[in-house]
Design a protein around this motif. Structure first.
Motif, PDB file in Angstrom:
ATOM      1  N   LYS A  49     -47.024-110.137 -73.095  1.00 48.82           N
ATOM      2  CA  LYS A  49     -45.878-110.825 -72.495  1.00 48.82           C
ATOM      3  C   LYS A  49     -46.230-111.481 -71.155  1.00 48.82           C
ATOM      4  CE  LYS A  49     -43.980-106.689 -70.214  1.00 48.82           C
ATOM      5  NZ  LYS A  49     -42.801-105.786 -70.152  1.00 48.82           N
ATOM      6  N   ARG A  50     -47.403-111.147 -70.602  1.00 44.91           N
ATOM      7  CA  ARG A  50     -47.824-111.756 -69.340  1.00 44.91           C
ATOM      8  C   ARG A  50     -48.566-113.076 -69.562  1.00 44.91           C
ATOM      9  NH1 ARG A  50     -51.227-107.622 -65.988  1.00 44.91           N
ATOM     10  NH2 ARG A  50     -51.020-109.322 -64.452  1.00 44.91           N
ATOM     11  N   LEU A  51     -48.807-113.405 -70.804  1.00 42.19           N
ATOM     12  CA  LEU A  51     -49.598-114.597 -71.113  1.00 42.19           C
ATOM     13  C   LEU A  51     -48.881-115.473 -72.132  1.00 42.19           C
ATOM     14  CD1 LEU A  51     -53.061-112.866 -71.635  1.00 42.19           C
ATOM     15  CD2 LEU A  51     -52.349-114.137 -69.597  1.00 42.19           C
ATOM     16  N   GLN A  52     -49.020-116.767 -71.960  1.00 45.92           N
ATOM     17  CA  GLN A  52     -48.671-117.698 -73.033  1.00 45.92           C
ATOM     18  C   GLN A  52     -49.865-118.626 -73.225  1.00 45.92           C
ATOM     19  OE1 GLN A  52     -45.194-119.955 -71.724  1.00 45.92           O
ATOM     20  NE2 GLN A  52     -46.462-121.709 -71.227  1.00 45.92           N
ATOM     21  N   LYS A 109     -48.133-113.622 -64.082  1.00 43.25           N
ATOM     22  CA  LYS A 109     -48.044-114.130 -65.447  1.00 43.25           C
ATOM     23  C   LYS A 109     -48.675-115.514 -65.495  1.00 43.25           C
ATOM     24  CE  LYS A 109     -43.781-111.631 -66.589  1.00 43.25           C
ATOM     25  NZ  LYS A 109     -42.377-111.754 -67.071  1.00 43.25           N
ATOM     26  N   SER A 126     -48.092-108.158 -61.534  1.00 43.18           N
ATOM     27  CA  SER A 126     -46.890-108.971 -61.732  1.00 43.18           C
ATOM     28  C   SER A 126     -47.209-110.419 -62.102  1.00 43.18           C
ATOM     29  CB  SER A 126     -46.027-108.953 -60.459  1.00 43.18           C
ATOM     30  OG  SER A 126     -46.731-109.553 -59.375  1.00 43.18           O
ATOM     31  N   LEU A 152     -55.939-110.374 -63.349  1.00 46.65           N
ATOM     32  CA  LEU A 152     -54.692-109.859 -63.924  1.00 46.65           C
ATOM     33  C   LEU A 152     -54.540-108.358 -63.677  1.00 46.65           C
ATOM     34  CD1 LEU A 152     -54.828-111.927 -67.215  1.00 46.65           C
ATOM     35  CD2 LEU A 152     -53.019-112.088 -65.492  1.00 46.65           C
TER      36      LEU A 152
END
Length: 310
Positions: free
Chosen positions: A276-279, A237, A235, A230
């Motif tokens: 915000k780059r991960l769920q 995600k 960029s 990461l």
């Protein structure tokens, strides 16, 4: 004093302490006495005179068995002996006699009784069919009878014993606990990126504490490689997806998979990756990639997947 007598004396004081503390705070394996008695060959416990297996005993090279400690089910993995015991022809079966004989062997080996109690029905609901069906000859009728659980702890091994008797026969499980030996190799950041570019996802064998979302130290290097990935690709995600095998209750597995996915995501954000780059999401046992009827299959199904988000 002989070595055997010393071990028995250690049991008398240690067992009382273990049972007393177990009633208040739950069984703590680390407080069980360490025996110096030579245990001999697996399965370490021989059947008493007048008793015999109903069918041929089974020895599994590895299985995961839940042992009742009086306050919880302790999941133990290792070499497993499974048998149903009955009285020989002409001998009257006695559950008490069988229990006292097994208990005597455990005492002579320097072990302790963990509990002699029933497993609550709500706890039994969490036991998967791999145990309630697959190990039924050793599991016994735990739904209507108390179980006796014992532990023998030596410098180099821990042996768990489960006995459950009814009026006609008894189930016996013996597990020599084994430390987990990972067979999955570390996937470096560049290999993770390559797999994501090809398939859009990659499976990681990140290991957690049993029935918990705590990442074990042995898996930290793999988490560090995800972090590196990461960091190298700002960029990128990802969805962190948790999966379990089918052991236990499906609802519990769903919650556990979610918690484990969240734990991995939290470990990454704690190192500076933007949330915000991960769920993080969990799928429980609903998406197996291997046969849950085998231990290797279960291991493959217990995984964390990284899925690329476009």
């Amino acid at each position: 004093m002989t070595e055997e007598a010393a071990a028995t004396g250690q049991l008398e004081s240690g067992q009382a302490e273990s049972e007393s503390e177990g009633a208040d705070a739950g069984f703590d394996l680390g407080k069980a006495p360490v025996s110096t008695v030579a245990l001999g060959e697996f399965p370490f416990v021989s059947l008493p005179e007048g008793y015999e297996p109903i069918n041929k005993p089974r020895t599994l090279s590895i299985a995961r068995v839940p042992f009742w400690t009086g306050d919880r089910l302790e999941q133990v993995e290792g070499k497993t002996y499974v048998v149903t015991i009955q009285a020989q022809k002409g001998v009257t079966y006695s559950a008490f006699e069988l229990m006292r004989n097994i208990e005597h062997v455990i005492e002579q080996a320097g072990g302790v009784k963990v509990t002699d109690s029933r497993i609550p029905s709500e706890v039994l609901k969490s036991v998967g069919s791999d145990v309630s069906v697959g190990l039924i000859d050793g599991w016994g009728d735990v739904y209507n009878n108390p179980v006796q659980t014992y532990v023998i702890r030596t410098a180099d091994k821990t042996v768990w014993v489960h006995l459950c008797s009814n009026s006609m026969d008894a189930g016996l499980l013996i597990v020599e606990a084994q430390a987990f030996e990972p067979t999955a190799s570390l996937l470096p950041a560049d290999a993770l990126k390559q797999q994501l570019d090809i398939d859009g996802k990659v499976a990681l064998q990140i290991h957690f504490a049993v029935d918990k979302a705590d990442i074990l130290p042995e898996s930290q290097p793999q988490v560090d490689q995800v972090l590196k990935l990461l960091q190298q690709h700002p960029s990128l995600k990802l969805s962190v997806d948790g999966h379990t095998d089918n052991t236990g209750n499906a609802d519990r597995n769903q919650a556990l998979s979610e918690a484990r996915a969240q734990a991995v995501a939290a470990a990454l954000t704690a190192q500076g990756i933007e949330a915000k780059r991960l769920q993080a999401q969990g799928f429980g046992q609903s998406q197996p990639v291997a046969d849950n009827s085998t231990q290797d299959g279960k291991a493959a199904n217990r995984r964390v997947e990284l899925v690329r988000l476009d």
